[in-house]
Design an enzyme around this catalytic site. Structure first.
Site, short mmCIF file in Angstrom:
data_model
loop_
_atom_site.label_atom_id
_atom_site.label_comp_id
_atom_site.label_asym_id
_atom_site.label_seq_id
_atom_site.Cartn_x
_atom_site.Cartn_y
_atom_site.Cartn_z
N LYS A 45 -43.06 36.99 -34.94
CA LYS A 45 -43.09 35.52 -34.58
C LYS A 45 -43.67 35.27 -33.00
O LYS A 45 -43.50 35.99 -32.13
CB LYS A 45 -41.50 34.95 -34.60
N SER A 120 -36.71 27.83 -37.37
CA SER A 120 -38.21 27.83 -36.90
C SER A 120 -38.82 29.07 -37.33
O SER A 120 -40.24 28.97 -37.00
CB SER A 120 -38.03 27.58 -35.38
N SER A 144 -32.51 29.87 -37.13
CA SER A 144 -33.92 30.19 -37.37
C SER A 144 -34.42 31.40 -37.91
O SER A 144 -35.76 31.41 -38.50
CB SER A 144 -34.72 29.96 -35.95
N1 GLN Z 1 -32.94 24.53 -35.91
C1 GLN Z 1 -32.20 24.76 -34.73
C2 GLN Z 1 -32.76 23.91 -33.60
O1 GLN Z 1 -33.69 23.28 -33.79
C3 GLN Z 1 -31.98 26.26 -34.55
C4 GLN Z 1 -33.51 26.85 -33.94
C5 GLN Z 1 -33.42 28.29 -33.88
O2 GLN Z 1 -32.45 28.99 -34.38
N2 GLN Z 1 -34.34 28.69 -32.91
O3 GLN Z 1 -32.43 24.22 -32.44
#
Ligand code: GLN
Length: 448
Positions: A45, A120, A144
């Site tokens: 990532k 994400s 994410s």
């Molecule tokens: N969707 C959640 C956020 O927008 C979690 C994101 C993540 O785990 N990086 O914060």
């Protein structure tokens, strides 16, 4: 296992449609010939530094930034024989659930190109699902890793907080961020986890616990908890049916199903959206146009340079979080919001401590719905709700595993979530493996 050459050929053939990668290193080779991951093509990532490849964090503000070193997790992958094939797409700084917040455009779900792979870490999930690599690293602050794994028929682990070092990983919310593996099968996911986990002197938050080992947990008499608050209203009926069917499977194998309650579930989302933006507003203060990446051109004076670099470098969701976090931390509001959210966080942890006395592991859905269409979910709040089932355990610092749990009638993957006690990743893998052996959903590959 695929070879790196096979993966590069598939990337060339497919990634134009999927947009899973932000950077591909065709010259990548294994650094060592032997090791537990010898020759395995792995994607990373693009929030995690790999020396020799740019890190963008999915943001324009890091355009042109080359990290001078690799993250500990990347060094460990390379020392185990993995080939780092490239960097995968993500929501800007990890803020989002669909990759639609990437400054470089969204990734597509290999099971349905009109839909999101989740976020994400959506590029990582899409890349593994499409066979562009055998495993990938993601990060999970509130869901994410688990959400994109669920949307793309992958196994994804959010490790216990502190289990995997974060040295060289771009910070979003430091009391929550964890790096974890994604792969098509439980075994490969666990192999990668065993390589990246373990203490690191360079990360003061890394936990001094023994290296993870593979364990075999018998299902006979195992207590599987179903949290009452995770079922019912708002949950897609096909997702619910898949989780209930998995519970029945475990019961038929001798496990005992117990209903547990996590009463603070309804508050977890609210406090996450105070704590995570607060920490983000502090972590993202370093992007000022001076030290890294993008600097706004044609500006007069230092103040305008800061203002314009941040105004043009950050996308709308990141700005929303910085404003929310700055507000929650400001004098006069700190006690009412930030400090109070911290106290509720302790209650969330206590709920899990109780539930994990009554049960050995918890079984839940990963997300309330399967992969949605790109462009379909438009309000920030509706996107935040994708993480209702992944955020509470993240606040509690517990490990969570997303496992393929079947498909909807329309052909979309469904994820099951297993939650466990701190440092019980081996138990989660074992319980997941038993399900996977009887339900080889991973054999249903996307038609690309
Ligand atoms: N969707 C959640 C956020 O927008 C979690 C994101 C993540 O785990 N990086 O914060």
């Amino acid at each position: 296992m695929s070879t790196a050459a096979e993966c590069f050929a598939r990337i060339d053939a497919l990634d134009g449609r999927l947009h899973a990668f932000l950077h591909v290193d065709r010259a990548a080779r294994a650094r060592v010939a032997q090791g537990p991951l010898a020759g395995m093509p792995v994607a990373v990532k693009d929030l995690i530094h790999v020396e020799g490849m740019p890190t963008t964090a999915g943001s324009k503000i890091l355009e042109g930034f080359m990290p001078p070193f690799s993250a500990t997790v990347v060094e460990r992958l390379q020392a185990a024989g993995a080939v780092i094939v490239g960097k995968t797409n993500l929501d800007e700084f990890g803020m989002g659930s669909s990759t639609e917040n990437s400054a470089y455009g969204a990734s597509k779900n290999p099971y349905d190109l009109t839909r999101t792979p989740g976020g994400s870490s959506g590029g990582s999930a899409a890349a593994v699902a499409a066979g562009l690599c055998d495993a990938a690293l993601g990060t999970d602050t509130g869901g994410s890793i688990r959400l994109p794994a669920a949307f793309c028929n992958q196994v994804g682990l959010r490790p216990t907080y502190g289990r995997v070092p974060r040295w060289g990983v771009t910070a979003f919310a430091s009391s929550l961020d964890q790096v974890g593996p994604m792969a098509r099968t439980v075994d490969v996911c666990e192999q990668v986890f065993q390589v990246i986990a373990g203490p690191d002197e360079r990360d003061a938050t890394s936990a001094r616990v023994p290296a993870p080992r593979r364990v075999d947990v018998g299902l006979q008499g195992l207590r599987i908890g179903l949290p009452r608050e995770y079922f019912g209203k708002g949950l897609d009926p096909e997702v619910e049916a898949a989780v209930r069917a998995a519970a029945k499977f475990y019961q038929a194998q001798g496990a005992k199903l117990v209903e547990v309650s996590l009463p603070t579930t309804q508050h977890a989302l609210a406090i996450y959206y105070l704590l995570a933006p607060s920490e983000a507003s502090s972590n993202l203060a370093r992007y000022d146009g001076v030290r890294f990446g993008y600097r706004a051109p044609g500006v007069k004076g230092l103040r305008e340079m800061y203002d314009q670099s941040r105004a043009r470098g950050f996308g709308p969701e990141v700005k929303r979080r910085i404003m929310l976090g700055t507000f929650a931390l400001s004098a006069g509001y700190y006690d009412a919001y930030y400090a109070k959210a911290q106290r509720v966080r302790t209650l969330v942890r206590r709920d899990f401590d109780e539930a994990l006395k009554a049960a050995d592991v918890l079984l839940t859905p990963v997300s309330p719905v399967p992969a949605f269409k790109l462009g379909e979910v438009t309000t920030p709040m509706a996107l935040y709700l994708m993480d209702v089932f992944t955020i509470p355990s993240a606040l509690a610092g517990l490990p969570g595993l997303s496992v393929p749990g079947g498909f909807t009638a329309g052909g979309l993957p469904i994820g099951l979530q297993l939650l466990g006690r701190p440092f019980a990743e081996g138990e989660l893998f074992s319980v997941a493996r038993a399900y996977e052996q009887a339900h080889p959903w991973h054999e249903r590959r996307p038609n690309l």
